[in-house]
Write a protein that holds these residues in place. Sequence first.
Motif, PDB file in Angstrom:
ATOM      1  N   ILE A  61       0.846  -1.181   0.000  1.00 43.43           N
ATOM      2  CA  ILE A  61       0.000   0.000   0.000  1.00 43.43           C
ATOM      3  C   ILE A  61       0.887   1.239   0.000  1.00 43.43           C
ATOM      4  N   ARG A  62       0.308   2.361  -0.369  1.00 44.23           N
ATOM      5  CA  ARG A  62       1.003   3.634  -0.215  1.00 44.23           C
ATOM      6  C   ARG A  62       1.167   3.907   1.282  1.00 44.23           C
ATOM      7  N   ARG A  63       2.282   4.501   1.664  1.00 47.53           N
ATOM      8  CA  ARG A  63       2.528   4.708   3.088  1.00 47.53           C
ATOM      9  C   ARG A  63       1.365   5.440   3.746  1.00 47.53           C
ATOM     10  N   SER A  64       0.783   4.766   4.746  1.00 45.40           N
ATOM     11  CA  SER A  64      -0.436   5.274   5.367  1.00 45.40           C
ATOM     12  C   SER A  64      -0.422   5.199   6.877  1.00 45.40           C
ATOM     13  N   GLY A  65       0.588   4.560   7.465  1.00 42.25           N
ATOM     14  CA  GLY A  65       0.638   4.421   8.910  1.00 42.25           C
ATOM     15  C   GLY A  65       0.179   3.048   9.375  1.00 42.25           C
ATOM     16  N   VAL A  66       0.552   2.724  10.608  1.00 41.84           N
ATOM     17  CA  VAL A  66       0.335   1.365  11.097  1.00 41.84           C
ATOM     18  C   VAL A  66      -1.142   1.034  11.228  1.00 41.84           C
ATOM     19  N   ALA A  67      -1.980   1.974  11.658  1.00 38.31           N
ATOM     20  CA  ALA A  67      -3.407   1.680  11.821  1.00 38.31           C
ATOM     21  C   ALA A  67      -4.037   1.337  10.476  1.00 38.31           C
ATOM     22  N   ALA A  68      -3.761   2.145   9.469  1.00 39.08           N
ATOM     23  CA  ALA A  68      -4.315   1.890   8.137  1.00 39.08           C
ATOM     24  C   ALA A  68      -3.774   0.591   7.564  1.00 39.08           C
ATOM     25  N   ALA A  69      -2.491   0.300   7.809  1.00 42.80           N
ATOM     26  CA  ALA A  69      -1.914  -0.946   7.307  1.00 42.80           C
ATOM     27  C   ALA A  69      -2.577  -2.157   7.946  1.00 42.80           C
ATOM     28  N   ARG A  70      -2.822  -2.086   9.245  1.00 44.11           N
ATOM     29  CA  ARG A  70      -3.496  -3.202   9.914  1.00 44.11           C
ATOM     30  C   ARG A  70      -4.922  -3.365   9.405  1.00 44.11           C
ATOM     31  N   ASN A  71      -5.598  -2.259   9.190  1.00 49.35           N
ATOM     32  CA  ASN A  71      -6.957  -2.348   8.651  1.00 49.35           C
ATOM     33  C   ASN A  71      -6.956  -2.970   7.257  1.00 49.35           C
ATOM     34  N   ALA A  72      -5.966  -2.633   6.448  1.00 48.42           N
ATOM     35  CA  ALA A  72      -5.864  -3.224   5.115  1.00 48.42           C
ATOM     36  C   ALA A  72      -5.682  -4.729   5.219  1.00 48.42           C
ATOM     37  N   GLY A  73      -4.850  -5.167   6.160  1.00 51.64           N
ATOM     38  CA  GLY A  73      -4.662  -6.595   6.359  1.00 51.64           C
ATOM     39  C   GLY A  73      -5.928  -7.279   6.828  1.00 51.64           C
ATOM     40  N   ALA A  74      -6.665  -6.632   7.725  1.00 49.29           N
ATOM     41  CA  ALA A  74      -7.903  -7.224   8.247  1.00 49.29           C
ATOM     42  C   ALA A  74      -8.939  -7.388   7.143  1.00 49.29           C
ATOM     43  N   ARG A  75      -8.973  -6.467   6.201  1.00 51.46           N
ATOM     44  CA  ARG A  75      -9.930  -6.588   5.097  1.00 51.46           C
ATOM     45  C   ARG A  75      -9.616  -7.778   4.204  1.00 51.46           C
ATOM     46  N   LEU A  76      -8.349  -8.145   4.132  1.00 47.31           N
ATOM     47  CA  LEU A  76      -7.946  -9.275   3.292  1.00 47.31           C
ATOM     48  C   LEU A  76      -8.051 -10.615   4.018  1.00 47.31           C
ATOM     49  N   ALA A  77      -8.095 -10.577   5.332  1.00 44.66           N
ATOM     50  CA  ALA A  77      -8.017 -11.803   6.127  1.00 44.66           C
ATOM     51  C   ALA A  77      -9.269 -12.660   5.978  1.00 44.66           C
ATOM     52  N   ARG A  78      -9.069 -13.987   6.066  1.00 42.64           N
ATOM     53  CA  ARG A  78     -10.177 -14.934   5.963  1.00 42.64           C
ATOM     54  C   ARG A  78     -10.368 -15.741   7.236  1.00 42.64           C
ATOM     55  N   GLY A  79      -9.424 -15.664   8.171  1.00 44.37           N
ATOM     56  CA  GLY A  79      -9.520 -16.465   9.388  1.00 44.37           C
ATOM     57  C   GLY A  79     -10.595 -15.950  10.333  1.00 44.37           C
ATOM     58  N   THR A  80     -11.046 -16.819  11.231  1.00 48.84           N
ATOM     59  CA  THR A  80     -12.045 -16.396  12.221  1.00 48.84           C
ATOM     60  C   THR A  80     -11.434 -15.474  13.263  1.00 48.84           C
ATOM     61  N   HIS A  81     -10.112 -15.590  13.489  1.00 49.48           N
ATOM     62  CA  HIS A  81      -9.422 -14.735  14.451  1.00 49.48           C
ATOM     63  C   HIS A  81      -8.256 -14.031  13.766  1.00 49.48           C
ATOM     64  N   LEU A  82      -7.996 -12.806  14.225  1.00 46.39           N
ATOM     65  CA  LEU A  82      -6.894 -12.000  13.708  1.00 46.39           C
ATOM     66  C   LEU A  82      -5.855 -11.823  14.805  1.00 46.39           C
ATOM     67  N   VAL A  83      -4.593 -11.949  14.436  1.00 47.11           N
ATOM     68  CA  VAL A  83      -3.487 -11.625  15.332  1.00 47.11           C
ATOM     69  C   VAL A  83      -2.675 -10.538  14.650  1.00 47.11           C
ATOM     70  N   PHE A  84      -2.610  -9.360  15.274  1.00 55.90           N
ATOM     71  CA  PHE A  84      -1.815  -8.260  14.761  1.00 55.90           C
ATOM     72  C   PHE A  84      -0.448  -8.286  15.442  1.00 55.90           C
ATOM     73  N   LEU A  85       0.609  -8.226  14.649  1.00 52.39           N
ATOM     74  CA  LEU A  85       1.959  -8.390  15.179  1.00 52.39           C
ATOM     75  C   LEU A  85       2.894  -7.380  14.544  1.00 52.39           C
ATOM     76  N   ASP A  86       3.711  -6.720  15.372  1.00 54.08           N
ATOM     77  CA  ASP A  86       4.764  -5.866  14.841  1.00 54.08           C
ATOM     78  C   ASP A  86       5.824  -6.707  14.138  1.00 54.08           C
ATOM     79  N   ALA A  87       6.571  -6.071  13.260  1.00 56.55           N
ATOM     80  CA  ALA A  87       7.549  -6.789  12.442  1.00 56.55           C
ATOM     81  C   ALA A  87       8.918  -6.879  13.095  1.00 56.55           C
ATOM     82  N   HIS A  88       8.999  -6.646  14.407  1.00 54.66           N
ATOM     83  CA  HIS A  88      10.277  -6.745  15.118  1.00 54.66           C
ATOM     84  C   HIS A  88      10.041  -7.474  16.447  1.00 54.66           C
ATOM     85  N   CYS A  89       9.478  -8.677  16.344  1.00 58.07           N
ATOM     86  CA  CYS A  89       9.151  -9.493  17.515  1.00 58.07           C
ATOM     87  C   CYS A  89       9.714 -10.903  17.345  1.00 58.07           C
ATOM     88  N   ARG A  90       9.798 -11.611  18.476  1.00 60.77           N
ATOM     89  CA  ARG A  90      10.155 -13.023  18.466  1.00 60.77           C
ATOM     90  C   ARG A  90       9.160 -13.754  19.353  1.00 60.77           C
TER      91      ARG A  90
END
Length: 290
Positions: A61-90
Amino acid sequence: MSLIVSTLDEGAELHATLESVYAGTVVPDETIVIDDGGTDGSCALLEREEWRARGVVVHRIRRSGVAAARNAGARLARGTHLVFLDAHCRLERDCLARLRAAALDAGPDAVLAPTVSDAAGEAAGCGARLIDAHLRVRWLPPEPDGAAPYAVPLAPGGCLAVRRATFHRLGGFDVFRELGLEDVDFSLRTWRAGLDVLAVPGARLTHRFRPCPPYRLSGTSRAYNLARTALVHFDGSRREECLRKVIGTPRAAEVLVEAFAGDWETQRATVESTSARPLEAYFVRFGDWR
């Protein structure tokens, strides 16, 4: 279960995060990586067959910020549950397994917060609470491993889980700039809707806390997000305290004009129309910063 990872120029951190996910005892049915306008090429590596075979999909996506990016992912998701995760975790090996079990046992509409530790080795906590009118937070110490999920004020956005239907019922993340306070707003709306944020102490991960991200910020985004949160949720002296904190930030007049010119009144009306609990009861339950 759908994993949503928003990323912007995270480089090797992104790949190490996903490696820890797929080393787990439970792995996502799909992983949606939202490339929020990145230029470092780190997401291109995830389009290789080895990642596609694991169910990893990259969406740019065009740079829009973390909230908008997460919302974009949620719109594409098909699972019954969503897990939002930062990209610098273990993630620890059973982190997603513990979150999935809690999602099944703790009630269908709860928002779940795992135990998060600093990658440097210091314990951060499990859930958080507001401590001042800047809407800064303090991590809460986790209860012992094996404890049943329990209510906390906030689910920090580095990792949280929620049923997809509940996420959309709550309206997703609000329209925030770059990063900061999207998790506070989401947690407040969860409480006001009559739902709970629950800590899951046995689900553990480490998060790389850092003084600044690997990309430039405008310098006004958090102040704008603070003003918007205050306008949407607070009244009287509590709102005034937050807006006074904005006055001391760079380009404060511009930020306040833009915040007041936004659609906060519409968002406020939407939140109030679906509220089942008064906000003051939130501060009585979890403690007040004042």
